[in-house]
Scaffold this active site. Structure first.
Site, PDB file in Angstrom:
ATOM      1  N   HIS A 154       0.834  -1.198   0.000  1.00 26.54           N
ATOM      2  CA  HIS A 154       0.000   0.000   0.000  1.00 26.54           C
ATOM      3  C   HIS A 154       0.875   1.258   0.000  1.00 26.54           C
ATOM      4  O   HIS A 154       2.061   1.193   0.306  1.00 26.54           O
ATOM      5  CB  HIS A 154      -0.901   0.039   1.246  1.00 26.54           C
ATOM      6  CG  HIS A 154      -2.091  -0.867   1.158  1.00 26.54           C
ATOM      7  ND1 HIS A 154      -2.025  -2.196   1.495  1.00 26.54           N
ATOM      8  CD2 HIS A 154      -3.372  -0.638   0.759  1.00 26.54           C
ATOM      9  CE1 HIS A 154      -3.218  -2.750   1.318  1.00 26.54           C
ATOM     10  NE2 HIS A 154      -4.057  -1.826   0.865  1.00 26.54           N
ATOM     11  N   LYS A 158      -0.489   4.858   4.725  1.00 29.09           N
ATOM     12  CA  LYS A 158      -1.325   3.874   5.445  1.00 29.09           C
ATOM     13  C   LYS A 158      -0.797   3.665   6.859  1.00 29.09           C
ATOM     14  O   LYS A 158       0.404   3.535   7.067  1.00 29.09           O
ATOM     15  CB  LYS A 158      -1.368   2.546   4.674  1.00 29.09           C
ATOM     16  CG  LYS A 158      -2.332   1.538   5.282  1.00 29.09           C
ATOM     17  CD  LYS A 158      -2.756   0.467   4.309  1.00 29.09           C
ATOM     18  CE  LYS A 158      -3.685  -0.558   4.958  1.00 29.09           C
ATOM     19  NZ  LYS A 158      -4.946   0.029   5.437  1.00 29.09           N
TER      20      LYS A 158
HETATM   21  N1  LIG Z   1     -12.680  -1.395   3.360  1.00 30.10           N
HETATM   22  C1  LIG Z   1     -12.208  -0.828   2.243  1.00 30.10           C
HETATM   23  O1  LIG Z   1     -12.598  -1.170   1.116  1.00 30.10           O
HETATM   24  C2  LIG Z   1     -11.213   0.274   2.370  1.00 30.10           C
HETATM   25  C3  LIG Z   1     -10.813   0.651   3.610  1.00 30.10           C
HETATM   26  N2  LIG Z   1      -9.988   1.718   3.765  1.00 30.10           N
HETATM   27  C4  LIG Z   1      -9.729   2.099   5.144  1.00 30.10           C
HETATM   28  O2  LIG Z   1     -10.450   3.311   5.402  1.00 30.10           O
HETATM   29  C5  LIG Z   1      -9.762   4.079   6.375  1.00 30.10           C
HETATM   30  C6  LIG Z   1      -9.527   5.487   5.850  1.00 30.10           C
HETATM   31  O3  LIG Z   1      -8.669   5.447   4.747  1.00 30.10           O
HETATM   32  P1  LIG Z   1      -8.230   6.793   4.003  1.00 30.10           P
HETATM   33  O4  LIG Z   1      -9.422   7.518   3.511  1.00 30.10           O
HETATM   34  O5  LIG Z   1      -7.164   6.402   3.063  1.00 30.10           O
HETATM   35  O6  LIG Z   1      -7.575   7.589   5.243  1.00 30.10           O
HETATM   36  P2  LIG Z   1      -7.448   9.170   5.467  1.00 30.10           P
HETATM   37  O7  LIG Z   1      -6.441   9.329   6.567  1.00 30.10           O
HETATM   38  O8  LIG Z   1      -7.231   9.864   4.184  1.00 30.10           O
HETATM   39  O9  LIG Z   1      -8.892   9.597   6.008  1.00 30.10           O
HETATM   40  C7  LIG Z   1      -9.335   9.316   7.300  1.00 30.10           C
HETATM   41  C8  LIG Z   1     -10.411  10.309   7.679  1.00 30.10           C
HETATM   42  O10 LIG Z   1     -10.853  10.007   9.020  1.00 30.10           O
HETATM   43  C9  LIG Z   1     -10.817  11.198   9.799  1.00 30.10           C
HETATM   44  N3  LIG Z   1     -10.567  10.948  11.219  1.00 30.10           N
HETATM   45  C10 LIG Z   1      -9.381  10.652  11.797  1.00 30.10           C
HETATM   46  N4  LIG Z   1      -9.532  10.527  13.123  1.00 30.10           N
HETATM   47  C11 LIG Z   1     -10.842  10.766  13.384  1.00 30.10           C
HETATM   48  C12 LIG Z   1     -11.624  10.790  14.576  1.00 30.10           C
HETATM   49  N5  LIG Z   1     -11.089  10.513  15.764  1.00 30.10           N
HETATM   50  N6  LIG Z   1     -12.937  11.092  14.462  1.00 30.10           N
HETATM   51  C13 LIG Z   1     -13.486  11.348  13.253  1.00 30.10           C
HETATM   52  N7  LIG Z   1     -12.790  11.332  12.102  1.00 30.10           N
HETATM   53  C14 LIG Z   1     -11.496  11.042  12.169  1.00 30.10           C
HETATM   54  C15 LIG Z   1      -9.660  11.978   9.199  1.00 30.10           C
HETATM   55  O11 LIG Z   1      -9.763  13.336   9.592  1.00 30.10           O
HETATM   56  P3  LIG Z   1      -8.435  14.158  10.005  1.00 30.10           P
HETATM   57  O12 LIG Z   1      -7.756  14.434   8.722  1.00 30.10           O
HETATM   58  O13 LIG Z   1      -8.993  15.345  10.707  1.00 30.10           O
HETATM   59  O14 LIG Z   1      -7.604  13.273  10.917  1.00 30.10           O
HETATM   60  C16 LIG Z   1      -9.893  11.753   7.724  1.00 30.10           C
HETATM   61  O15 LIG Z   1     -10.903  12.612   7.240  1.00 30.10           O
HETATM   62  C17 LIG Z   1      -8.490   3.287   6.698  1.00 30.10           C
HETATM   63  O16 LIG Z   1      -8.717   2.485   7.826  1.00 30.10           O
HETATM   64  C18 LIG Z   1      -8.300   2.416   5.466  1.00 30.10           C
HETATM   65  O17 LIG Z   1      -7.564   1.257   5.718  1.00 30.10           O
HETATM   66  C19 LIG Z   1      -9.526   2.440   2.714  1.00 30.10           C
HETATM   67  C20 LIG Z   1      -9.880   2.087   1.455  1.00 30.10           C
HETATM   68  C21 LIG Z   1     -10.739   0.959   1.170  1.00 30.10           C
HETATM   69  O1  LIG Z   2      -5.675   2.133   3.534  1.00 31.03           O
HETATM   70  C1  LIG Z   2      -5.955   1.866   2.330  1.00 31.03           C
HETATM   71  O2  LIG Z   2      -5.649   2.614   1.413  1.00 31.03           O
HETATM   72  C2  LIG Z   2      -6.682   0.614   2.063  1.00 31.03           C
HETATM   73  N1  LIG Z   2      -7.123  -0.053   3.067  1.00 31.03           N
HETATM   74  C3  LIG Z   2      -7.853  -1.258   3.032  1.00 31.03           C
HETATM   75  C4  LIG Z   2      -7.078  -2.356   3.707  1.00 31.03           C
HETATM   76  O3  LIG Z   2      -6.506  -2.123   4.793  1.00 31.03           O
HETATM   77  O4  LIG Z   2      -7.022  -3.472   3.177  1.00 31.03           O
HETATM   78  C5  LIG Z   2      -8.373  -1.601   1.664  1.00 31.03           C
HETATM   79  C6  LIG Z   2      -7.526  -1.177   0.516  1.00 31.03           C
HETATM   80  O5  LIG Z   2      -6.549  -2.135   0.318  1.00 31.03           O
HETATM   81  C7  LIG Z   2      -6.964   0.232   0.660  1.00 31.03           C
END
Ligand SMILES: NC(=O)C1=CN([C@@H]2O[C@H](COP(=O)(O)OP(=O)(O)OC[C@H]3O[C@@H](n4cnc5c(N)ncnc54)[C@H](OP(=O)(O)O)[C@@H]3O)[C@@H](O)[C@H]2O)C=CC1
Ligand SMILES: O=C(O)C1=N[C@H](C(=O)O)C[C@H](O)C1
Length: 268
Positions: A154, A158
């Site tokens: 990744h 991450k």
């Molecule tokens: N299941 C799936 O298909 C996928 C899962 N993911 C997962 O999704 C999650 C987010 O990924 P990604 O968008 O890349 O991460 P980012 O860090 O870009 O976004 C995370 C968001 O959560 C907010 N956040 C952080 N802490 C808090 C809190 N305590 N309360 C409320 N909001 C909060 C952040 O705000 P701030 O900037 O203010 O900290 C930010 O807006 C990860 O766990 C990732 O692994 C990602 C892609 C696909």
């Molecule tokens: O953090 C990411 O970017 C992603 N998180 C998910 C994971 O932990 O598997 C899904 C995807 O791979 C992207």
């Protein structure tokens, strides 16, 4: 369906808001960031790279949930646990893509699912969930003569490892083999490890650059190797999967569901 996106300023939050704007059956009624975020008060449309839509980023999740049908949540574990409790209060759909949850977090989310309809998955894409079904099937066929290793890469932002997807694939392999990941998972190797133990399910994590997400499950036998893999090229696949989950969950009774349920892959 009226939806709230939490973690609106995040990588996934912005893609979700764009994807919702393209869906005629979905309406973005709220965009939430945590209190103190520099994005609170900003226009959600502009944040998503769209024309301004008049919807301001809010830090008042509960009020917005009360007027919505569902919430889409790709944030951090502590936030998702809190949002699940709010979704339970509001009796709405909660789609959770957040990864890195502890067993204690999972237990709290399961408790919230008594009143909220929750779909949770470490990967919302069709391709990865199909891959998991294939891994389960192949692991059922091959015995411990084939060593199972899960390799993932990744982007360098991450914060959790191994990825939620790697764990989901490892679970699928363990299920296929009729064992548990708790007993058979090997999550790091360093130094004088000794030889690999038959039955181990190993994990290796790479981080770098802007890689959206790559996963390979390797079945390594004597003189041959089977590799099953998936490469995510665009975060839109996760957003589309999460929105399909929200549509599927609407009107369904409260409970904790997975993308396997949404995609009908249970009997694969
Ligand atoms: N299941 C799936 O298909 C996928 C899962 N993911 C997962 O999704 C999650 C987010 O990924 P990604 O968008 O890349 O991460 P980012 O860090 O870009 O976004 C995370 C968001 O959560 C907010 N956040 C952080 N802490 C808090 C809190 N305590 N309360 C409320 N909001 C909060 C952040 O705000 P701030 O900037 O203010 O900290 C930010 O807006 C990860 O766990 C990732 O692994 C990602 C892609 C696909
Ligand atoms: O953090 C990411 O970017 C992603 N998180 C998910 C994971 O932990 O598997 C899904 C995807 O791979 C992207």
């Amino acid at each position: 369906m009226r939806l709230v996106v939490v973690g609106a300023s995040g990588r996934m939050g912005r893609v979700l808001m764009r994807t919702i704007s393209e869906a005629p059956d979905l309406l973005l009624v709220g965009a939430v960031d945590q209190p103190g975020s520099e994005f609170v008060g900003r226009d959600a449309g502009e944040l998503a790279g769209l024309p301004a839509n008049g919807l301001k980023i809010s830090d008042d999740a509960l009020t917005l949930f009360a007027a919505a049908d569902g919430v889409i949540d790709f944030t951090v574990p502590a936030a998702s646990v809190g949002y699940a409790a709010f979704a339970a209060q509001a009796r709405i759909v909660h789609v959770i893509g957040t990864t890195g949850l502890s067993p204690e977090d999972d237990a709290k989310i399961a408790a919230a699912a008594r009143h909220a309809t929750i779909v949770k998955s470490g990967n919302m894409s069709l391709g990865v969930n199909l891959l998991a079904a294939l891994v389960r099937r192949v692991a059922r066929t091959l015995d411990e003569g084939f060593d199972i290793e899960v390799l993932e890469m990744h982007h360098n932002r991450k914060i959790d490892a191994p990825s939620g997807t790697a764990l989901l694939l490892g679970e699928a392999a363990a299920q296929g083999r009729g064992v548990t990941l708790e007993e058979n998972g090997v999550f790091s190797r360093h130094g004088y490890t000794g030889p690999r133990k038959a039955g181990d399910i190993g994990f290796a994590t790479l981080r770098g650059g802007t890689v959206v997400g790559e996963h390979n499950v390797i079945f390594a036998g004597a003189g041959e190797r089977i590799e099953l893999g998936h490469r995510a090229e665009d975060r839109g696949i996760f957003a589309r999967g999460a929105l399909a989950a929200a549509r599927w969950a609407r009107g369904r009774k409260p409970g904790l569901y997975s993308m396997t349920d949404v995609l009908g892959l249970t009997d694969f």
